[in-house]
Motif scaffolding. Structure first.
Motif, PDB file in Angstrom:
ATOM      1  N   ASN A   1       0.847  -1.190   0.000  1.00 41.63           N
ATOM      2  CA  ASN A   1       0.000   0.000   0.000  1.00 41.63           C
ATOM      3  C   ASN A   1       0.886   1.243   0.000  1.00 41.63           C
ATOM      4  O   ASN A   1       1.317   1.721   1.042  1.00 41.63           O
ATOM      5  CB  ASN A   1      -0.922  -0.006   1.220  1.00 41.63           C
ATOM      6  CG  ASN A   1      -1.913   1.133   1.183  1.00 41.63           C
ATOM      7  OD1 ASN A   1      -2.151   1.733   0.137  1.00 41.63           O
ATOM      8  ND2 ASN A   1      -2.504   1.432   2.321  1.00 41.63           N
TER       9      ASN A   1
ATOM     10  N   ARG B   1      -4.673   2.287  -9.149  1.00 42.45           N
ATOM     11  CA  ARG B   1      -3.729   1.200  -8.859  1.00 42.45           C
ATOM     12  C   ARG B   1      -3.561   0.979  -7.357  1.00 42.45           C
ATOM     13  O   ARG B   1      -2.612   0.335  -6.916  1.00 42.45           O
ATOM     14  CB  ARG B   1      -2.380   1.514  -9.526  1.00 42.45           C
ATOM     15  CG  ARG B   1      -2.452   1.335 -11.042  1.00 42.45           C
ATOM     16  CD  ARG B   1      -1.470   2.189 -11.797  1.00 42.45           C
ATOM     17  NE  ARG B   1      -1.608   1.929 -13.230  1.00 42.45           N
ATOM     18  CZ  ARG B   1      -2.591   2.444 -13.996  1.00 42.45           C
ATOM     19  NH1 ARG B   1      -3.507   3.232 -13.458  1.00 42.45           N
ATOM     20  NH2 ARG B   1      -2.666   2.146 -15.274  1.00 42.45           N
ATOM     21  N   GLY B   2      -4.499   1.530  -6.597  1.00 47.58           N
ATOM     22  CA  GLY B   2      -4.511   1.292  -5.160  1.00 47.58           C
ATOM     23  C   GLY B   2      -3.550   2.136  -4.364  1.00 47.58           C
ATOM     24  O   GLY B   2      -3.253   1.818  -3.203  1.00 47.58           O
ATOM     25  N   SER B   3      -3.054   3.206  -4.946  1.00 46.89           N
ATOM     26  CA  SER B   3      -2.092   4.070  -4.260  1.00 46.89           C
ATOM     27  C   SER B   3      -2.734   5.418  -3.955  1.00 46.89           C
ATOM     28  O   SER B   3      -3.118   6.150  -4.876  1.00 46.89           O
ATOM     29  CB  SER B   3      -0.839   4.265  -5.123  1.00 46.89           C
ATOM     30  OG  SER B   3       0.073   5.145  -4.487  1.00 46.89           O
ATOM     31  N   GLU B   4      -2.834   5.746  -2.683  1.00 41.85           N
ATOM     32  CA  GLU B   4      -3.343   7.052  -2.279  1.00 41.85           C
ATOM     33  C   GLU B   4      -2.247   8.098  -2.458  1.00 41.85           C
ATOM     34  O   GLU B   4      -1.065   7.819  -2.218  1.00 41.85           O
ATOM     35  CB  GLU B   4      -3.802   7.025  -0.827  1.00 41.85           C
ATOM     36  CG  GLU B   4      -4.977   6.108  -0.554  1.00 41.85           C
ATOM     37  CD  GLU B   4      -6.278   6.625  -1.149  1.00 41.85           C
ATOM     38  OE1 GLU B   4      -6.380   7.850  -1.369  1.00 41.85           O
ATOM     39  OE2 GLU B   4      -7.179   5.798  -1.399  1.00 41.85           O
TER      40      GLU B   4
ATOM     41  N   TYR C   1      -4.589   6.259  -7.940  1.00 42.89           N
ATOM     42  CA  TYR C   1      -5.753   5.735  -7.206  1.00 42.89           C
ATOM     43  C   TYR C   1      -6.283   4.459  -7.855  1.00 42.89           C
ATOM     44  O   TYR C   1      -6.654   3.504  -7.169  1.00 42.89           O
ATOM     45  CB  TYR C   1      -6.850   6.796  -7.148  1.00 42.89           C
ATOM     46  CG  TYR C   1      -8.086   6.348  -6.405  1.00 42.89           C
ATOM     47  CD1 TYR C   1      -8.100   6.320  -5.010  1.00 42.89           C
ATOM     48  CD2 TYR C   1      -9.234   5.944  -7.082  1.00 42.89           C
ATOM     49  CE1 TYR C   1      -9.221   5.901  -4.313  1.00 42.89           C
ATOM     50  CE2 TYR C   1     -10.366   5.523  -6.395  1.00 42.89           C
ATOM     51  CZ  TYR C   1     -10.348   5.496  -5.009  1.00 42.89           C
ATOM     52  OH  TYR C   1     -11.463   5.074  -4.323  1.00 42.89           O
TER      53      TYR C   1
END
Length: 298
Positions: free
Chosen positions: A2, A32-35, A30
């Motif tokens: 993460n 790709r699951g990255s904040e 986002y």
């Protein structure tokens, strides 16, 4: 994994194109699951004391796992690197790309084709134009000739010169700044191509053209069309990007007289909306895939 990222753009420039770029990167991250958090560069102030360095920032937030640096504030980029952050592109790559003289030096060293270029000696504003240097430039390059400031964007600091008097006046005007004399590539008048490189590949490309200007910049009124570059053009753009150690870049190629390409510029922070509007390819997706793959392999 993460991953949390920072995206930094210049907070003092007018218009929204720099924020627009940052938001495209944020959306791709986002997905790709990255904040990510978007910062203006003036919201992160390097703080330096003996034996310690850090940031004064106006958001209470953890340090990022990576930074997408969509700006030319190399001091801030370097500060983040000194703090141990992985910055894309690096401060060194941004610094070289922003300085056209440094860019041409790296391209020439790498054996890549560029227009013949003469660097004007560094002088102070109180100096007078150097007649010998001007005469040598005329003898070597002839007219028309391009005079190009080392620092500038959107083609605004590039001049097409036709006479000795015009050249003398331009040199006098630019004294105290870094600039070059450069061979004018008449076969590329009003046209060039932009190749977007990410990692080891060209992910999108377009031709640009202007009917009214020797420069083809879209920001100056040029038009664009999607383009499939040749193998030679793709390899040249990737090699140019690697010559300045950039992770990704927009590489501008000129059309040489014999049809072979020449490298005009490397843009470490090339805007991607025009490329999307032209090709329907979202370069931000490729940039974020590259960043995540790089970090997960470390």
């Amino acid at each position: 994994m993460n991953l949390h990222g920072w995206i930094i753009y210049n907070g003092t420039l007018s218009g929204n194109k720099f924020l627009d770029y940052a938001e495209w990167i944020q959306q791709a991250a986002y997905a790709r699951g990255s904040e990510t958090t978007i910062y203006k560069n003036n919201e992160l102030n390097p703080y330096l004391v003996s034996g310690e360095s850090g940031l004064i920032k106006n958001k209470d937030e953890k340090i990022a796992d990576y930074v997408v640096f969509a700006d030319k504030d190399i001091y801030l980029a370097k500060q983040l690197e000194l703090m141990g952050l992985h910055v894309f592109n690096s401060s060194q790559a941004i610094e070289i790309s922003d300085d056209k003289i440094a860019t041409y030096q790296h391209l020439a060293k790498a054996g890549l084709p560029i227009p013949r270029t003469i660097v004007y000696p560094k002088v102070f504003i109180t100096a007078q134009p150097d007649e010998d240097v001007i005469n040598n430039a005329i003898k070597s390059l002839g007219f028309p000739m391009v005079v190009k400031e080392s620092f500038g964007s959107f083609g605004e600091q590039v001049y097409l010169i036709h006479t000795r008097e015009e050249l003398w006046n331009k040199v006098n005007e630019l004294l105290g700044k870094a600039f070059v004399f450069q061979e004018f590539i008449s076969s590329s008048y009003g046209k060039d191509m932009r190749l977007q490189v990410v990692g080891n590949e060209v992910v999108a490309a377009m031709k640009r053209a202007s009917k009214n200007d020797f420069r083809a910049n879209v920001s100056a009124g040029g038009t664009m069309e999607a383009y499939t570059p040749t193998k030679i053009e793709r390899e040249m753009a990737v090699q140019a990007t690697k010559s300045i150690d950039a992770d990704f870049a927009g590489v501008d190629l000129l059309y040489g007289a014999d049809g072979s390409p020449l490298i005009c510029e490397i843009n470490s922070n090339a805007h991607i909306r025009n490329m999307y509007d032209c090709t329907n390819i979202n370069v931000a997706d490729f940039i974020m895939d590259y960043i995540i793959n790089t970090l997960t392999q470390e």
